[in-house]
Motif scaffolding. Structure first.
Motif, PDB file in Angstrom:
ATOM      1  N   LYS A  15       0.857  -1.188   0.000  1.00  0.00           N
ATOM      2  CA  LYS A  15       0.000   0.000   0.000  1.00  0.00           C
ATOM      3  C   LYS A  15       0.891   1.235   0.000  1.00  0.00           C
ATOM      4  CE  LYS A  15      -3.899   2.089   2.297  1.00  0.00           C
ATOM      5  NZ  LYS A  15      -4.785   2.076   3.454  1.00  0.00           N
ATOM      6  N   TYR A 152       5.794   2.773   2.052  1.00  0.00           N
ATOM      7  CA  TYR A 152       4.747   1.793   1.785  1.00  0.00           C
ATOM      8  C   TYR A 152       4.501   0.908   3.005  1.00  0.00           C
ATOM      9  CZ  TYR A 152       8.720  -1.333   0.903  1.00  0.00           C
ATOM     10  OH  TYR A 152       9.874  -2.056   1.019  1.00  0.00           O
ATOM     11  N   ASP A 180      -7.385   0.551  -5.801  1.00  0.00           N
ATOM     12  CA  ASP A 180      -8.539  -0.185  -5.290  1.00  0.00           C
ATOM     13  C   ASP A 180      -9.801   0.574  -5.692  1.00  0.00           C
ATOM     14  OD1 ASP A 180     -10.714  -0.936  -3.526  1.00  0.00           O
ATOM     15  OD2 ASP A 180      -9.231  -2.050  -2.378  1.00  0.00           O
ATOM     16  N   ALA A 185      -7.517   3.736  -2.710  1.00  0.00           N
ATOM     17  CA  ALA A 185      -6.111   3.761  -2.307  1.00  0.00           C
ATOM     18  C   ALA A 185      -5.251   3.156  -3.417  1.00  0.00           C
ATOM     19  CB  ALA A 185      -5.930   2.967  -1.013  1.00  0.00           C
ATOM     20  N   TYR A 187      -1.963   0.975  -4.736  1.00  0.00           N
ATOM     21  CA  TYR A 187      -1.097  -0.134  -4.329  1.00  0.00           C
ATOM     22  C   TYR A 187      -0.040  -0.377  -5.396  1.00  0.00           C
ATOM     23  CZ  TYR A 187      -4.515  -1.345  -0.762  1.00  0.00           C
ATOM     24  OH  TYR A 187      -5.351  -1.320   0.329  1.00  0.00           O
TER      25      TYR A 187
END
Ligand SMILES: [Zn+2]
Length: 435
Positions: A15, A152, A180, A185, A187
């Protein structure tokens, strides 16, 4: 001759902790990349639904650079990705034709009727050129506005691997930027190759078979008589509830219903992935050879029936078949087995639930009323049918193990080239006896 793989490919999901400006840079890059994919898809479609990456690249490269502003690496990745998507569609088209010829389906495959549209916000990034790991849990990513660097988060085990790639035998590969669709968010999905523990696989001490079916998710048994059922009661409850919600929404057919359906599909996918993860994790162990069924002919085995007259019970059973992804459970089991130092192999699925493990008698009559119980028509041996199947699979796995030990040759999947080879294998299976 099949050699044991020495590495396992997997994905680390990171993330990204982006500032507002960074998120905007990533977003605009993903948008440009998505437009580029759709442009390349239209060009590929207009040129005979092309699936050759290099050819497509020569057609679109200039446009992707000038009109879409992509850096050169991305302008190469986009057509390659589109060509790969077309290749998959062509393969599906081919298998649909085969299924039609066999009478399994009457539906015509429509996936190639128009150019596939790319809707997901993803960007493929090459290692070192477009993305790289930095110090202190940071990563740098190339965007249309230049390079950004950010921190991250991820699973502890993955973080440890990325922190000490050499110690864990990790080789970094390409990565995918992915948003997402629900949480928005960003990734980074990093492809890595992990070196496997070949010392563990040199010394196999356990041989087991895994049966997948619609009643239980999986039934495992080893050649020493130990067995385990993975009922997935909770997962099955969720899947059945989702299926009934789905059919209610489909009947409604409104725009709002369709939006909920899309969300539901994502949730079901997560549920399936989670189920597969749990089952795979429980089955995997070091020094074990794990036999799975070669399910290329799964439709044959599960005897799906499509007809308007299908009973409610039949339709419910059909739904249960389609709600489990056998392939996904198998793939996760195989991958986790390799990672933990075991060897996954595949054996023929023919008659695994109709063969008596004690006397070898094969027949439908061994399953009175197609019920849960296996009752051998010849010797009277009585056992749970799924357990019979997993025992038969474990014996076939043991056979593969013995051939491997004797000849040094491991056939990790059944050879599918000739009917003769298969007939010989089925003959050998028929001689197997459980003791
Ligand atoms: Zn028998």
């Amino acid at each position: 001759m099949d050699k044991l793989p020495t590495t396992q490919a997997l994905t680390c999901k990171l993330k990204l902790l982006l500032t507002k400006e960074q998120a905007e840079a990533v977003h605009s890059t993903a948008l440009a990349y998505r437009n580029a994919l759709n442009h390349a898809s239209a060009v590929a479609f207009a040129n005979g639904k092309m699936s050759q990456g290099m050819k497509l690249q020569t057609l679109v490269y200039q446009d992707l650079r000038e009109k879409f502003g992509l850096p050169s690496q991305m302008a190469c990745n986009a057509p390659r990705q589109v060509a790969a998507a077309y290749k998959t569609l062509w393969e599906r088209d081919k298998s649909n034709a085969a299924h039609k010829a066999k009478g399994w389906t009457k539906r015509r495959y429509k996936g190639l009727d128009k150019a596939p549209k790319f809707t997901a916000m993803t960007v493929t990034l090459n290692h070192r050129r477009d993305w790289a790991l930095g110090k202190e849990q940071t990563v740098s990513i190339g965007t249309l506005q230049g390079r950004i660097r950010c921190r991250y988060e991820g699973w502890n085990r993955h973080l440890e691997w990325l922190e000490h790639t050499l110690d864990h035998g990790i080789t970094l590969g390409a990565a995918k930027l992915w948003q997402d669709p629900v949480s928005k968010a960003w990734y980074l999905l990093v492809s890595v190759e992990k070196a496997l523990n070949t010392k563990a696989t040199d010394n196999i001490t356990t041989v087991k078979g895994v049966d997948l079916n619609r009643r239980n998710i999986a039934v495992e048994s080893n050649t020493l008589g130990k067995c385990r059922f993975y009922h997935g009661g909770h997962q099955r409850h969720l899947a059945e509830r989702a299926a009934s919600t789905r059919s209610a929404l489909q009947a409604k057919g409104t725009r709002g219903a369709k939006a909920v359906l899309r969300k539901l599909a994502l949730r079901e996918r997560r549920l399936n992935a989670d189920t597969a993860h749990c089952v795979g994790k429980a089955i995997a162990e070091p020094h074990a050879m794990v036999g799975l069924e070669w399910l290329k002919d799964i439709r044959d085995r599960t005897e799906r029936r499509h007809s308007k007259k299908a009973s409610v019970k039949r339709r419910k059973a059909n739904r249960k078949v389609s709600s489990w992804s056998f392939a996904e459970v198998q793939a996760k089991t195989a991958y986790k087995t390799r990672l933990s130092g075991g060897v996954p192999i595949w054996v023929d699925a023919d008659y695994t639930s109709k063969t008596c493990p004690i006397c070898g008698h094969i027949g439908r009559e061994n399953r009175p009323n197609n019920g849960l119980l296996f009752v051998c028509a010849k010797c009277g041996h009585t056992l749970h049918a799924d357990l019979v199947a997993s025992r038969n699979i474990s014996m076939r796995t043991l056979l593969v193990r013995q051939v491997w030990a004797r000849t040094g040759r491991l056939s990790a999947v059944p050879e599918t080239s000739g009917n003769e080879a298969k007939a010989a294998r089925l003959q050998k299976y028929a001689e197997l006896r459980w003791s």
